[in-house]
Design a protein around this motif. Structure first.
Motif, PDB file in Angstrom:
ATOM      1  N   LEU A 328      47.346  38.650  23.327  1.00  0.00           N
ATOM      2  CA  LEU A 328      46.290  37.641  23.183  1.00  0.00           C
ATOM      3  C   LEU A 328      45.453  37.541  24.449  1.00  0.00           C
ATOM      4  O   LEU A 328      44.210  37.578  24.398  1.00  0.00           O
ATOM      5  CB  LEU A 328      46.918  36.285  22.858  1.00  0.00           C
ATOM      6  N   LEU A 329      46.102  37.432  25.593  1.00  0.00           N
ATOM      7  CA  LEU A 329      45.363  37.244  26.850  1.00  0.00           C
ATOM      8  C   LEU A 329      44.588  38.492  27.254  1.00  0.00           C
ATOM      9  O   LEU A 329      43.560  38.383  27.924  1.00  0.00           O
ATOM     10  CB  LEU A 329      46.333  36.840  27.962  1.00  0.00           C
ATOM     11  N   ASP A 330      45.058  39.647  26.880  1.00  0.00           N
ATOM     12  CA  ASP A 330      44.309  40.881  27.159  1.00  0.00           C
ATOM     13  C   ASP A 330      43.038  40.959  26.326  1.00  0.00           C
ATOM     14  O   ASP A 330      42.018  41.498  26.772  1.00  0.00           O
ATOM     15  CB  ASP A 330      45.180  42.113  26.872  1.00  0.00           C
ATOM     16  N   ALA A 331      43.075  40.410  25.106  1.00  0.00           N
ATOM     17  CA  ALA A 331      41.944  40.533  24.184  1.00  0.00           C
ATOM     18  C   ALA A 331      40.893  39.444  24.373  1.00  0.00           C
ATOM     19  O   ALA A 331      39.692  39.708  24.257  1.00  0.00           O
ATOM     20  CB  ALA A 331      42.447  40.503  22.737  1.00  0.00           C
ATOM     21  N   LEU A 332      41.319  38.227  24.672  1.00  0.00           N
ATOM     22  CA  LEU A 332      40.391  37.086  24.677  1.00  0.00           C
ATOM     23  C   LEU A 332      39.191  37.232  25.611  1.00  0.00           C
ATOM     24  O   LEU A 332      38.098  36.770  25.271  1.00  0.00           O
ATOM     25  CB  LEU A 332      41.137  35.796  24.997  1.00  0.00           C
ATOM     26  N   ASP A 368      47.854  42.934  39.004  1.00  0.00           N
ATOM     27  CA  ASP A 368      46.971  44.029  38.609  1.00  0.00           C
ATOM     28  C   ASP A 368      45.543  43.523  38.503  1.00  0.00           C
ATOM     29  O   ASP A 368      45.277  42.313  38.537  1.00  0.00           O
ATOM     30  CB  ASP A 368      47.437  44.622  37.272  1.00  0.00           C
ATOM     31  N   GLU A 369      44.596  44.441  38.351  1.00  0.00           N
ATOM     32  CA  GLU A 369      43.184  44.065  38.377  1.00  0.00           C
ATOM     33  C   GLU A 369      42.766  43.193  37.186  1.00  0.00           C
ATOM     34  O   GLU A 369      41.755  42.481  37.244  1.00  0.00           O
ATOM     35  CB  GLU A 369      42.308  45.324  38.422  1.00  0.00           C
ATOM     36  N   HIS A 370      43.535  43.246  36.100  1.00  0.00           N
ATOM     37  CA  HIS A 370      43.190  42.433  34.929  1.00  0.00           C
ATOM     38  C   HIS A 370      43.868  41.071  34.947  1.00  0.00           C
ATOM     39  O   HIS A 370      43.577  40.230  34.087  1.00  0.00           O
ATOM     40  CB  HIS A 370      43.568  43.175  33.645  1.00  0.00           C
ATOM     41  N   ALA A 371      44.775  40.847  35.895  1.00  0.00           N
ATOM     42  CA  ALA A 371      45.530  39.596  35.918  1.00  0.00           C
ATOM     43  C   ALA A 371      44.645  38.354  36.033  1.00  0.00           C
ATOM     44  O   ALA A 371      44.902  37.354  35.343  1.00  0.00           O
ATOM     45  CB  ALA A 371      46.550  39.632  37.050  1.00  0.00           C
ATOM     46  N   PRO A 372      43.586  38.354  36.880  1.00  0.00           N
ATOM     47  CA  PRO A 372      42.724  37.158  36.925  1.00  0.00           C
ATOM     48  C   PRO A 372      42.102  36.816  35.574  1.00  0.00           C
ATOM     49  O   PRO A 372      41.962  35.640  35.224  1.00  0.00           O
ATOM     50  CB  PRO A 372      41.659  37.537  37.964  1.00  0.00           C
ATOM     51  N   HIS A 373      41.730  37.845  34.806  1.00  0.00           N
ATOM     52  CA  HIS A 373      41.164  37.607  33.479  1.00  0.00           C
ATOM     53  C   HIS A 373      42.211  36.999  32.553  1.00  0.00           C
ATOM     54  O   HIS A 373      41.904  36.099  31.752  1.00  0.00           O
ATOM     55  CB  HIS A 373      40.643  38.916  32.887  1.00  0.00           C
ATOM     56  N   LEU A 434      37.232  33.156  40.668  1.00  0.00           N
ATOM     57  CA  LEU A 434      36.009  33.934  40.891  1.00  0.00           C
ATOM     58  C   LEU A 434      36.196  35.388  40.503  1.00  0.00           C
ATOM     59  O   LEU A 434      35.280  36.016  39.943  1.00  0.00           O
ATOM     60  CB  LEU A 434      35.576  33.825  42.354  1.00  0.00           C
ATOM     61  N   ALA A 435      37.360  35.948  40.778  1.00  0.00           N
ATOM     62  CA  ALA A 435      37.626  37.341  40.416  1.00  0.00           C
ATOM     63  C   ALA A 435      37.526  37.536  38.908  1.00  0.00           C
ATOM     64  O   ALA A 435      36.995  38.548  38.432  1.00  0.00           O
ATOM     65  CB  ALA A 435      39.021  37.748  40.907  1.00  0.00           C
ATOM     66  N   ALA A 436      38.021  36.575  38.145  1.00  0.00           N
ATOM     67  CA  ALA A 436      37.946  36.671  36.686  1.00  0.00           C
ATOM     68  C   ALA A 436      36.512  36.563  36.197  1.00  0.00           C
ATOM     69  O   ALA A 436      36.084  37.295  35.302  1.00  0.00           O
ATOM     70  CB  ALA A 436      38.795  35.573  36.054  1.00  0.00           C
ATOM     71  N   GLN A 437      35.735  35.672  36.793  1.00  0.00           N
ATOM     72  CA  GLN A 437      34.363  35.464  36.347  1.00  0.00           C
ATOM     73  C   GLN A 437      33.441  36.592  36.781  1.00  0.00           C
ATOM     74  O   GLN A 437      32.485  36.926  36.074  1.00  0.00           O
ATOM     75  CB  GLN A 437      33.851  34.124  36.864  1.00  0.00           C
ATOM     76  N   LEU A 438      33.710  37.191  37.925  1.00  0.00           N
ATOM     77  CA  LEU A 438      32.853  38.271  38.413  1.00  0.00           C
ATOM     78  C   LEU A 438      32.966  39.522  37.550  1.00  0.00           C
ATOM     79  O   LEU A 438      32.049  40.327  37.494  1.00  0.00           O
ATOM     80  CB  LEU A 438      33.219  38.623  39.859  1.00  0.00           C
ATOM     81  N   THR A 475      40.593  39.562  47.073  1.00  0.00           N
ATOM     82  CA  THR A 475      39.897  38.746  48.071  1.00  0.00           C
ATOM     83  C   THR A 475      38.658  39.439  48.624  1.00  0.00           C
ATOM     84  O   THR A 475      37.562  38.862  48.681  1.00  0.00           O
ATOM     85  CB  THR A 475      40.847  38.382  49.229  1.00  0.00           C
ATOM     86  N   ALA A 476      38.789  40.680  49.062  1.00  0.00           N
ATOM     87  CA  ALA A 476      37.657  41.404  49.648  1.00  0.00           C
ATOM     88  C   ALA A 476      36.521  41.562  48.635  1.00  0.00           C
ATOM     89  O   ALA A 476      35.337  41.359  48.970  1.00  0.00           O
ATOM     90  CB  ALA A 476      38.105  42.757  50.167  1.00  0.00           C
ATOM     91  N   GLU A 477      36.860  41.918  47.401  1.00  0.00           N
ATOM     92  CA  GLU A 477      35.836  42.116  46.371  1.00  0.00           C
ATOM     93  C   GLU A 477      35.114  40.809  46.050  1.00  0.00           C
ATOM     94  O   GLU A 477      33.888  40.788  45.859  1.00  0.00           O
ATOM     95  CB  GLU A 477      36.475  42.685  45.097  1.00  0.00           C
ATOM     96  N   VAL A 478      35.849  39.711  46.015  1.00  0.00           N
ATOM     97  CA  VAL A 478      35.234  38.408  45.730  1.00  0.00           C
ATOM     98  C   VAL A 478      34.287  38.007  46.853  1.00  0.00           C
ATOM     99  O   VAL A 478      33.160  37.536  46.613  1.00  0.00           O
ATOM    100  CB  VAL A 478      36.329  37.338  45.531  1.00  0.00           C
ATOM    101  N   LEU A 479      34.705  38.202  48.102  1.00  0.00           N
ATOM    102  CA  LEU A 479      33.847  37.834  49.228  1.00  0.00           C
ATOM    103  C   LEU A 479      32.596  38.708  49.278  1.00  0.00           C
ATOM    104  O   LEU A 479      31.505  38.223  49.605  1.00  0.00           O
ATOM    105  CB  LEU A 479      34.638  37.943  50.527  1.00  0.00           C
ATOM    106  N   GLU A 480      32.727  39.984  48.952  1.00  0.00           N
ATOM    107  CA  GLU A 480      31.544  40.861  48.891  1.00  0.00           C
ATOM    108  C   GLU A 480      30.563  40.357  47.836  1.00  0.00           C
ATOM    109  O   GLU A 480      29.352  40.326  48.056  1.00  0.00           O
ATOM    110  CB  GLU A 480      31.973  42.293  48.578  1.00  0.00           C
ATOM    111  N   ALA A 481      31.101  39.980  46.680  1.00  0.00           N
ATOM    112  CA  ALA A 481      30.237  39.467  45.611  1.00  0.00           C
ATOM    113  C   ALA A 481      29.567  38.171  46.022  1.00  0.00           C
ATOM    114  O   ALA A 481      28.391  37.939  45.711  1.00  0.00           O
ATOM    115  CB  ALA A 481      31.065  39.265  44.341  1.00  0.00           C
ATOM    116  N   MET A 482      30.297  37.322  46.724  1.00  0.00           N
ATOM    117  CA  MET A 482      29.699  36.071  47.205  1.00  0.00           C
ATOM    118  C   MET A 482      28.564  36.363  48.184  1.00  0.00           C
ATOM    119  O   MET A 482      27.548  35.658  48.200  1.00  0.00           O
ATOM    120  CB  MET A 482      30.765  35.205  47.872  1.00  0.00           C
ATOM    121  N   GLY A 483      28.708  37.430  48.966  1.00  0.00           N
ATOM    122  CA  GLY A 483      27.641  37.829  49.872  1.00  0.00           C
ATOM    123  C   GLY A 483      26.397  38.270  49.130  1.00  0.00           C
ATOM    124  O   GLY A 483      25.269  38.051  49.572  1.00  0.00           O
ATOM    125  N   ARG A 484      26.588  38.907  47.976  1.00  0.00           N
ATOM    126  CA  ARG A 484      25.435  39.339  47.175  1.00  0.00           C
ATOM    127  C   ARG A 484      24.778  38.165  46.459  1.00  0.00           C
ATOM    128  O   ARG A 484      23.561  38.144  46.275  1.00  0.00           O
ATOM    129  CB  ARG A 484      25.876  40.379  46.136  1.00  0.00           C
TER     130      ARG A 484
END
Length: 508
Positions: A328-332, A368-373, A434-438, A475-484
């Motif tokens: 369920l959580l993978d699909a939603l 894993d990278e999908h965990a925030p979602h 933020l990682a999930a929303q980005l 963390t690094a990816e989220v901060l980079e996105a916040m910079g953009r």
């Protein structure tokens, strides 16, 4: 899931009982069933179950179509559907195929028109007819699907008038001369139905009338073409004419709801005799004149069935009810908001609040990278759970990954005894959210996310000084996105510096 198995957006299906009622009330199906019951005393038929001329007149009268100039054609179409779906069955007489062929040749020599007069069999009600009244909804839908495939094949067939004219002139049948390619026609029609299905899914199940020019253009105009050429526009016009004919054939079986192209427009030609108005930009007043089409609920069901048969992943709301929380959580995250809520509600209804909450929380864990979602989907699903799940949320208050969302859930219900979160937990939850929303930002949501980023930094002075220390994989990816995203150049620069520190810290 394999890369060669395409995944489509989910659709909301009506119940099988409702779909079966729609199938039985579709004009073509209703006529076919009425003719099948009429055949109880036996109806003489020609080769291939073709209804004979005398019987055709009686059948047309039975259907109340005698006053319609196209009545006999509609009746013959309904009869053929009854034959193709097994609503009537044919018992051949002793006359051999050779005799039948001889009779057919003689009829041609005599200049006979319409169905031949040589009976080669007797039609009586078939076993499938009983299923329409005493079978299950799925039995009815199976019969309807069989008939729908026959009608689809008819819709993609060439114009019989063109063939008759060619044969009458004494020529051999030449498909090229009548501008018909069976593979191309079937591909165009399948593509059009697929696009209508996608539009229905994106509209989250709401009625979605689509202008015929836009639908034709979706199959003809290349995605990377900014301004269609005259040749492309002419192709669109030609496709519109074919689709108009095809949708007129498909509507009586209940596959589509169609408002036909205004025939007056077909007569509005340029000096070269080619249709041009259909390719021009449409005004709100004119749009309906160019034809409007949408899939009916029965059509959505049918197209989905064909997509599944073709190997596509075409989910429907309710598919995940008996699946685990991790599925369920993978699909939603890929579901439109309204359909995601409906899917979650069905999933929760099959479980107790406490068991559901525990399963969701367990499935939400991970680095894993999908965990925030998954965690964001879990938070959204848990928002629908009653306070009876309180114990499950309190069990994870000390969990680094789940403690933050558990506190949010308890606070939203004004439950007592919620411990204050640590600064570390607050920052970790912020980065995770933020990682999930980005990961799924479209053009419309980017402005909202930009406001969120600015609000975070405005509320927390020195935000970036603390954020780069957060022990989160993203963390690094989220901060980079916040910079953009951050509209303030100074804050954006601080975000990029913090991202560099976070990446350096991770590599140490």
């Amino acid at each position: 899931m394999s890369a060669d198995r395409p995944t489509l957006p989910p659709v909301r299906l009506t119940s099988e009982a409702e779909l079966a009622r729609d199938a039985l009330s579709a004009p073509l199906m209703a006529r076919a069933a009425k003719l099948a019951r009429w055949a109880e005393r036996g109806v003489p038929v020609g080769v291939g179950g073709e209804i004979l001329e005398e019987s055709l007149a009686a059948a047309t009268e039975l259907l109340g179509l005698a006053g319609d100039e196209d009545g006999p054609a509609y009746t013959a179409e309904a009869w053929q559907l009854a034959v193709d779906t097994g609503l009537v069955e044919i018992e051949e007489t002793e006359e051999t195929e050779e005799t039948a062929a001889t009779a057919a040749t003689a009829a041609e020599d005599d200049g006979a028109e319409g169905p031949g007069d040589a009976a080669v069999g007797i039609a009586t009600p078939g076993e499938e007819l009983n299923l329409l009244t005493s079978g299950s909804p799925q039995d009815v839908l199976d019969i309807w699907l069989c008939g729908m495939e026959t009608v689809l094949a008819d819709a993609a067939a060439p114009d019989l008038a063109d063939i008759a004219e060619q044969i009458a002139e004494g020529g051999e049948l030449d498909l090229d001369s009548i501008d018909w390619n069976p593979e191309e026609e079937a591909e165009l029609l399948n593509g059009i139905l697929g696009n209508l299905y996608l539009l229905t899914a994106v509209a989250e199940g709401a009625d979605q009338d689509v202008p015929l020019p836009a639908l034709a253009a979706s199959m003809i105009v290349p995605d990377d073409m900014d301004e269609p050429t005259d040749d492309i526009l002419e192709e669109v016009s030609e496709a519109m004419m074919r689709l108009d004919d095809q949708f007129r054939v498909l509507e009586p079986i209940g596959l589509v709801a169609y408002r036909p192209l205004d025939e007056a427009l077909i007569e509005e030609l340029d000096e070269a005799g080619e249709t041009v108005r259909s390719a021009e930009p449409l005004t709100d007043e004119d749009v309906s004149r160019y034809g409007l089409v949408r899939l009916t609920p029965l059509g959505v069901y049918a197209v989905r069935a064909r997509l599944l048969d073709a190997g596509a992943d075409a989910p429907a709301v309710g598919d995940l009810t008996d699946k685990g929380a991790e599925v369920l959580l993978d699909a939603l995250p890929d579901y439109p908001e309204a359909l995601a809520q409906s899917e979650s509600e069905l999933w929760l209804a099959a479980r107790t609040p406490l068991d559901a909450a525990r399963d969701l929380l367990a499935a939400a864990r991970g680095d894993d990278e999908h965990a925030p979602h998954r965690r964001l989907a879990a938070q959204q699903t848990l928002s629908l759970v009653s306070p009876d799940a309180e114990d499950a949320l309190r069990e994870v208050l000390d969990d680094r990954q789940l403690g933050g969302l558990a506190r949010v859930w308890l606070a939203e219900r004004a439950l007592p005894g919620i411990p204050e979160p640590s600064q570390e937990m607050i920052f970790w939850l912020t980065v995770d959210t933020l990682a999930a929303q980005l990961g799924s930002v479209d053009e419309g949501a980017e402005a909202e996310l930009r406001d969120l980023v600015q609000g975070l930094t405005d509320q927390h002075s020195g935000f970036f000084d603390s954020a780069w220390r957060v022990d989160h994989p993203a963390t690094a990816e989220v901060l980079e996105a916040m910079g953009r995203l951050h509209p303030d150049k100074k804050a954006a620069k601080e975000a990029r510096k913090a991202a560099f520190k976070a990446r350096s810290r991770r590599s140490d």
